[in-house]
Design an enzyme around this catalytic site. Structure first.
Site, PDB file in Angstrom:
ATOM      1  CD  GLU A 156      18.709 -14.294 -22.921  1.00 46.46           C
ATOM      2  OE1 GLU A 156      19.460 -13.634 -23.670  1.00 46.46           O
ATOM      3  OE2 GLU A 156      17.994 -15.230 -23.323  1.00 46.46           O
ATOM      4  CG  ASN A 167      13.930 -12.618 -28.019  1.00 51.94           C
ATOM      5  OD1 ASN A 167      14.473 -11.548 -28.267  1.00 51.94           O
ATOM      6  ND2 ASN A 167      14.571 -13.775 -28.114  1.00 51.94           N
ATOM      7  CD  GLU A 168      16.946 -13.399 -31.649  1.00 51.78           C
ATOM      8  OE1 GLU A 168      17.246 -14.612 -31.671  1.00 51.78           O
ATOM      9  OE2 GLU A 168      17.796 -12.502 -31.677  1.00 51.78           O
ATOM     10  CE1 TYR A 176      24.051  -9.720 -29.478  1.00 43.96           C
ATOM     11  CE2 TYR A 176      22.330 -10.744 -30.791  1.00 43.96           C
ATOM     12  CZ  TYR A 176      22.800 -10.277 -29.569  1.00 43.96           C
ATOM     13  OH  TYR A 176      22.014 -10.353 -28.455  1.00 43.96           O
ATOM     14  CD  GLU A 221      18.626 -10.129 -28.234  1.00 38.64           C
ATOM     15  OE1 GLU A 221      19.519 -10.818 -28.764  1.00 38.64           O
ATOM     16  OE2 GLU A 221      17.595 -10.615 -27.719  1.00 38.64           O
TER      17      GLU A 221
HETATM   18  O1  AHR Z   1      21.895 -12.204 -26.484  1.00 35.91           O
HETATM   19  C1  AHR Z   1      21.988 -13.582 -26.658  1.00 35.91           C
HETATM   20  C2  AHR Z   1      20.859 -14.141 -27.501  1.00 35.91           C
HETATM   21  O2  AHR Z   1      20.999 -13.660 -28.816  1.00 35.91           O
HETATM   22  C3  AHR Z   1      19.473 -13.743 -27.122  1.00 35.91           C
HETATM   23  O3  AHR Z   1      18.944 -14.541 -26.120  1.00 35.91           O
HETATM   24  C4  AHR Z   1      18.711 -13.958 -28.385  1.00 35.91           C
HETATM   25  O4  AHR Z   1      17.553 -13.164 -28.478  1.00 35.91           O
HETATM   26  C5  AHR Z   1      19.736 -13.666 -29.460  1.00 35.91           C
HETATM   27  O5  AHR Z   1      19.734 -14.613 -30.450  1.00 35.91           O
END
Ligand code: AHR
Length: 529
Positions: free
Chosen positions: A47, A195-196, A278, A334
């Site tokens: 990114e 995205n998101e 994450y 992600e």
């Molecule tokens: O990877 C960092 C960020 O985390 C990304 O831009 C986003 O999609 C997510 O929230």
């Protein structure tokens, strides 16, 4: 104090060679290949964030750092060795702020824009569509382009795809691409529609996004791959369209999007549903250090990563009710560990170190994906260089390969391999109230026809003896590589880049079994002969 430290290291080294527990029996059924592990689960994500693109990939053609058309040679060489199947770009959150036209044409004429979300810093737009395509070409990878739904229009998305993929004979946008140096269409096998969209991509409800998706996806056409089918239609699978999916455990989002996927009446499809998760923290915001930690933090972080199995299982179960044929891929585009920012760094640059713990985290996560290989057919670790759980760290002309990089390298034989059944008693490792499996194993028949086994010892203190039995194959040897570290929080840095590197490992054959000892907190991949 110094004496105590030396003693602890000596003790760990002694423990690493002898296990006190009984060996764990692992049985691999080598003659029962099952589902294919799509190589795209080993995908990467790059990114426009911090130094992920600028410095990490792009230094410009005039840089003293050796480069090819502005792209770092050292990084390209390193990435080629891990066979990166695809690179998701330009975001992330940045994708919904990205306007592709600002980053094409002569570089000295491109405008400077503000990267608002990631530090409100200047974005030079020097790395745009052509530079990205050149980069993935140099590393032998494929494109996964994320389109802008949040601040873009269906027309902007459609034009970008026409620019990238159309034939100059029938498209003036394609003629512009040719004038900018690339007459042949670019290949775009994967395209993300936003995205998101529940968050940085537009704060939408799933119902609202589902409607938006239908419109944007209808105009997200790949002009290059749109071969005509015998019935006159165009092949919708020429390019996989991937919808923004759930945040972690938002199962309602998955339900709404899967309902939408059933309602298709015209030329749009949902080929993939993206899931973002994450790990590395128990509660948001992340508070664990990436580089200095003890056993408590180790156990909690690995525990947090294992939640991936529950998420994939539950989202897949919902997808199964709407799509029993498993046409729609679950795309974990992600994933990875998110820690405190590196000391002294801009907190919006999400820069962090990467330790042996992250290699173990990557191993257990990739193993989860392979156990769900029928539905999880794409995943992208966040992120490739200098951001979050990266493969590579750069600083000026220096480059460091992280333990996560080496783990991905060990796993190359699993790309497009077929899963083999494996049975074992994982046992437990517990610490600070956290109970984890002690052992994590997967096996597969590689594209090369060979039988590969990955064994991860999650216990950071105790080695683990393995008695490996192989059914359906007369295996008398197991050789491979192991990734282990001298300390629980060991890492590679610019001053000490080689602390963690794979080293050769060989199993001893005895009594019809193959015996090997796994070092504490290690990942080992062996090939059986
Ligand atoms: O990877 C960092 C960020 O985390 C990304 O831009 C986003 O999609 C997510 O929230």
């Amino acid at each position: 104090m110094r004496f105590a430290w030396i003693s602890a290291v000596a003790m760990m080294a002694a423990l690493a060679t002898t296990s006190q527990a009984a060996p764990v029996a692992v049985t691999v059924q080598a003659d029962k290949p099952g589902v294919r592990i799509d190589r795209h689960i080993f995908g990467q994500f790059a990114e426009h964030l911090g130094t992920g693109i600028y410095d990490g990939i792009w230094v410009g053609p005039d840089s003293k750092i050796p480069n090819t058309r502005g792209i770092r040679n050292d990084v390209v060489t390193a990435l080629k060795a891990i066979h990166v199947p695809d690179v998701r770009w330009p975001g992330g959150c940045y994708a919904d702020d990205y306007h592709w036209r600002k980053a094409i044409g002569p570089r000295d004429k491109r405008p400077t824009t503000v990267n608002y979300l990631w530090g409100r810093v200047a974005e030079s737009n020097q790395f745009g569509t052509h530079e990205y395509m050149d980069f993935i070409d140099q590393i032998g990878s494929e494109a996964y382009v994320s389109g802008n739904v949040g601040t873009g229009t269906p027309q902007e998305m459609s034009d970008w795809l026409e620019y990238m993929t159309a034939d100059p004979k029938i498209s003036s946008l394609a003629q512009e691409r040719a004038a900018n140096g690339h007459p042949a269409p670019f290949k775009v096998p994967f395209f993300g529609v936003g995205n998101e969209s529940w968050g940085c991509g537009g704060s939408m409800t799933p119902e609202h996004y589902a409607d938006m998706y239908r419109t944007y996806a209808t105009f997200a056409r790949n002009y290059d791959n749109a071969q005509q089918l015998p019935n006159g239609d165009y092949d919708p699978n020429g390019m996989k369209r991937i919808s923004s999916g759930p945040n972690v455990d938002d199962y309602h989002w998955t339900k709404v999007m899967m309902q939408a996927s059933k309602a298709q009446i015209f030329s749009w499809t949902i080929d993939g549903l993206s899931l973002h998760f994450y790990s590395g923290f128990d509660n948001w915001p992340p508070s664990n250090s990436a580089e200095t930690f003890g056993e408590d933090a180790y156990a909690h972080v690995i525990h947090s990563a294992l939640k991936m199995d529950e998420l994939v299982t539950r989202h897949s179960a919902i997808m199964d009710t709407y799509d029993p044929q498993k046409r729609v891929m679950l795309v974990v585009d992600e994933w990875g560990a998110w820690y405190l920012p590196a000391p002294g760094s801009n907190p919006r640059f999400l820069q962090q170190q990467n330790s042996q713990r992250d290699a173990v985290l990557a191993a257990v996560t990739l193993n989860i994906f392979t156990r769900h290989a029928d539905r999880v057919r794409m995943a992208n670790i966040a992120q490739m260089i200098n951001v979050l759980q990266s493969m590579i760290l750069t600083q000026g002309d220096k480059m460091v390969l992280t333990p996560t990089y080496y783990l991905f390298k060990l796993y190359v034989p699993f790309q497009d391999a077929e899963v083999l059944p494996v049975t074992y008693d994982a046992g437990t490792y517990s610490h600070d109230g956290v109970i984890l499996p002690r052992l994590d194993v997967i096996a597969a028949r590689g594209k090369d026809g060979k039988t590969w086994v990955s064994l991860t010892n999650i216990d950071p203190k105790q080695p683990l003896d393995i008695d490996l039995s192989v059914l359906g194959l007369k295996a008398t040897h197991a050789t491979g590589q192991t990734l282990a570290a001298p300390k629980i929080d060991s890492l590679n840095d610019f001053a000490h880049p080689d602390v963690i590197k794979p080293s050769p490992v060989e199993a001893k054959a005895a009594g019809g079994k193959l015996m090997l000892t796994l070092k504490p907190e290690s990942a080992t991949v062996v090939e059986l002969d």
